[in-house]
Design an enzyme around this catalytic site. Structure first.
Site, PDB file in Angstrom:
ATOM      1  N   HIS A   1       0.827  -1.212   0.000  1.00 35.57           N
ATOM      2  CA  HIS A   1       0.000   0.000   0.000  1.00 35.57           C
ATOM      3  C   HIS A   1       0.859   1.259   0.000  1.00 35.57           C
ATOM      4  O   HIS A   1       1.944   1.302   0.575  1.00 35.57           O
ATOM      5  CB  HIS A   1      -1.007   0.000   1.154  1.00 35.57           C
ATOM      6  CG  HIS A   1      -0.429   0.106   2.537  1.00 35.57           C
ATOM      7  ND1 HIS A   1      -0.166   1.316   3.142  1.00 35.57           N
ATOM      8  CD2 HIS A   1      -0.089  -0.842   3.444  1.00 35.57           C
ATOM      9  CE1 HIS A   1       0.304   1.106   4.364  1.00 35.57           C
ATOM     10  NE2 HIS A   1       0.372  -0.194   4.568  1.00 35.57           N
TER      11      HIS A   1
ATOM     12  N   ASP B   1       6.144   1.951   6.780  1.00 32.40           N
ATOM     13  CA  ASP B   1       4.900   1.220   6.561  1.00 32.40           C
ATOM     14  C   ASP B   1       4.047   2.055   5.603  1.00 32.40           C
ATOM     15  O   ASP B   1       3.454   3.045   6.023  1.00 32.40           O
ATOM     16  CB  ASP B   1       4.202   1.012   7.909  1.00 32.40           C
ATOM     17  CG  ASP B   1       2.794   0.479   7.787  1.00 32.40           C
ATOM     18  OD1 ASP B   1       2.451  -0.080   6.734  1.00 32.40           O
ATOM     19  OD2 ASP B   1       2.018   0.653   8.751  1.00 32.40           O
TER      20      ASP B   1
ATOM     21  N   GLU C   1      -5.181   2.008   2.749  1.00 30.97           N
ATOM     22  CA  GLU C   1      -5.064   0.857   3.645  1.00 30.97           C
ATOM     23  C   GLU C   1      -5.136   1.290   5.100  1.00 30.97           C
ATOM     24  O   GLU C   1      -5.681   0.574   5.943  1.00 30.97           O
ATOM     25  CB  GLU C   1      -3.742   0.122   3.375  1.00 30.97           C
ATOM     26  CG  GLU C   1      -3.592  -1.207   4.102  1.00 30.97           C
ATOM     27  CD  GLU C   1      -2.941  -1.108   5.478  1.00 30.97           C
ATOM     28  OE1 GLU C   1      -2.870  -2.126   6.182  1.00 30.97           O
ATOM     29  OE2 GLU C   1      -2.504   0.010   5.857  1.00 30.97           O
ATOM     30  N   GLU C   2      -4.573   2.465   5.409  1.00 38.79           N
ATOM     31  CA  GLU C   2      -4.438   2.878   6.806  1.00 38.79           C
ATOM     32  C   GLU C   2      -5.754   3.341   7.432  1.00 38.79           C
ATOM     33  O   GLU C   2      -5.808   3.592   8.629  1.00 38.79           O
ATOM     34  CB  GLU C   2      -3.397   3.997   6.928  1.00 38.79           C
ATOM     35  CG  GLU C   2      -1.973   3.591   6.564  1.00 38.79           C
ATOM     36  CD  GLU C   2      -1.355   2.612   7.544  1.00 38.79           C
ATOM     37  OE1 GLU C   2      -2.039   2.219   8.512  1.00 38.79           O
ATOM     38  OE2 GLU C   2      -0.195   2.228   7.346  1.00 38.79           O
TER      39      GLU C   2
ATOM     40  N   ASP D   1       3.821  -6.063   3.591  1.00 38.15           N
ATOM     41  CA  ASP D   1       3.553  -4.946   4.496  1.00 38.15           C
ATOM     42  C   ASP D   1       4.510  -5.038   5.677  1.00 38.15           C
ATOM     43  O   ASP D   1       5.316  -5.971   5.773  1.00 38.15           O
ATOM     44  CB  ASP D   1       2.093  -4.998   4.971  1.00 38.15           C
ATOM     45  CG  ASP D   1       1.544  -3.635   5.368  1.00 38.15           C
ATOM     46  OD1 ASP D   1       2.347  -2.711   5.609  1.00 38.15           O
ATOM     47  OD2 ASP D   1       0.312  -3.489   5.450  1.00 38.15           O
TER      48      ASP D   1
ATOM     49  N   HIS E   1       3.975   3.435  13.150  1.00 39.44           N
ATOM     50  CA  HIS E   1       3.067   4.583  13.075  1.00 39.44           C
ATOM     51  C   HIS E   1       3.562   5.781  13.873  1.00 39.44           C
ATOM     52  O   HIS E   1       2.779   6.554  14.423  1.00 39.44           O
ATOM     53  CB  HIS E   1       1.651   4.186  13.506  1.00 39.44           C
ATOM     54  CG  HIS E   1       0.960   3.307  12.506  1.00 39.44           C
ATOM     55  ND1 HIS E   1      -0.369   2.960  12.620  1.00 39.44           N
ATOM     56  CD2 HIS E   1       1.406   2.710  11.369  1.00 39.44           C
ATOM     57  CE1 HIS E   1      -0.707   2.184  11.595  1.00 39.44           C
ATOM     58  NE2 HIS E   1       0.363   2.017  10.823  1.00 39.44           N
TER      59      HIS E   1
END
Length: 351
Positions: free
Chosen positions: A66, A176, A208-209, A231, A325
């Site tokens: 992604h 990510d 995706e997030e 991922d 994140h």
């Protein structure tokens, strides 16, 4: 297979470019320009997924990463010119105060920062939600902020360029899943079409997030027989996490997923067992180290794609990442290189 200077420079660019959910266009443009044009037939679907087709004989195989990253969205402009924001995706609230940010308005880039109380005044009250954090862009009034082109709905990303950490580690924002994107680009460059044992679709998905849903339209259009997700996954090799959920660590190889779960212990994704064991056998045969992943509290883009593709066989290979994140996501380039090598062997063998 070593990461050369050109690979590192491309990864720097991928990490630097902003691409929060729903605003991945610049990432897609860079990826498209980085793919080998004679080999890849590239197209964008209506949602913004980038699909690079490398024709071959055999099953239709989608390899998926992604493009979007976690970030923030402007919710309000205060009379004093400061901003209140909400998260886009699972951005870390704990990492926000005191961090440097990039605000992307209609007039372009604006440097920003997330305010934090000086230690002299800190009462040690926990910051429990985003309303407690104020974003400073150097304005003294709402009018000045609006004159800079800022409005609710504008987005912010971490201001954290890629940097080396020791001999093989890298850190920065958006690893990510820009690492996954870089893996697919590298794969396109090293694969010889005549070696392929499949009809290959390298797929760079959006959103995706937020809802994991971006890849559904891509899966609908391709209708693959096999989906392989690439991922990041959580690394548990820091002193505060060792032994808590998993033994996954940086530098010990990619992780092969056996299950992931969100909302408690409800399984979000269980891979096809035959395909997953096949990937493990190829890794063992070629001396590629693998770690076992059973992840709780996270999932990936391929979960809803299975239903859109009428039940394709699916497996997932993950790059271990520390500090997920946050602006200092950290990974080991040796794990990235081993994912590329493993995918090359998988796609040049019968599936």
């Amino acid at each position: 297979m070593k990461t050369d200077k050109a690979d590192f420079i491309l990864l720097e660019k991928l990490v630097e470019i902003p691409g929060v959910p729903g605003r991945e266009e610049r990432v897609a443009d860079l990826i498209r320009s980085s793919l080998p044009a004679p080999v890849c037939d590239c197209s964008l679907d209506k949602l913004g997924n980038l699909i690079a087709h490398i024709p071959g004989k055999g099953k239709k195989v989608m390899v998926v990463a992604h493009m979007d990253e976690v970030g923030f969205i402007v919710q309000r402009i205060l009379p004093e010119g400061f901003l209140k924001v909400e998260r886009l995706g699972g951005s870390s609230l704990r990492a926000l105060p005191g961090s440097r940010l990039s605000l992307w308005s209609s007039k372009g880039y604006i440097p920003a920062l997330a305010g934090v109380l000086p230690q002299h005044l800190d009462t040690n009250e926990p910051i429990t939600d985003f309303s407690k954090v104020t974003i400073d862009i150097g304005s003294s009034s709402c009018e000045e902020t609006r004159a800079k082109g800022v409005r609710p709905g504008d987005v912010l990303t971490w201001d954290s360029p890629l940097r080396s950490l020791g001999d093989t580690l890298i850190c920065g924002k958006a690893l990510d899943d820009r690492l996954g994107c870089s893996i697919l680009i590298k794969l396109a460059k090293i694969l010889q079409p005549q070696e392929l044992k499949c009809d290959l679709y390298l797929t760079f998905t959006v959103q995706e997030e937020t809802m994991l849903m971006g890849g559904i339209t891509a899966a609908n259009s391709v209708s693959p027989d096999v989906i392989i997700g690439i991922d990041g996954t959580l690394s548990f090799d820091t002193p505060d996490l060792e032994g808590k959920q998993s033994d996954i660590r940086l530098g010990a190889g990619p992780a092969i997923k056996w299950m992931d779960a969100i909302r408690g212990k409800l399984a979000a994704f269980v891979p096809n067992q035959k395909l997953t064991h096949h990937v493990c056998e190829i890794a063992q045969k070629n001396g590629i180290p693998l770690q076992d992943e059973i992840a709780v509290g996270m999932s990936t883009a391929i979960t809803p794609m299975l239903y859109a593709s009428n039940g394709a066989q699916a497996c997932a290979i993950s790059v271990p990442i520390r500090y997920h994140h946050t602006p200092v996501e950290t990974a080991d380039l040796r794990d990235v290189e081993n994912v590329v090598l493993l995918l090359k062997h998988v796609l040049t063998n019968d599936l």
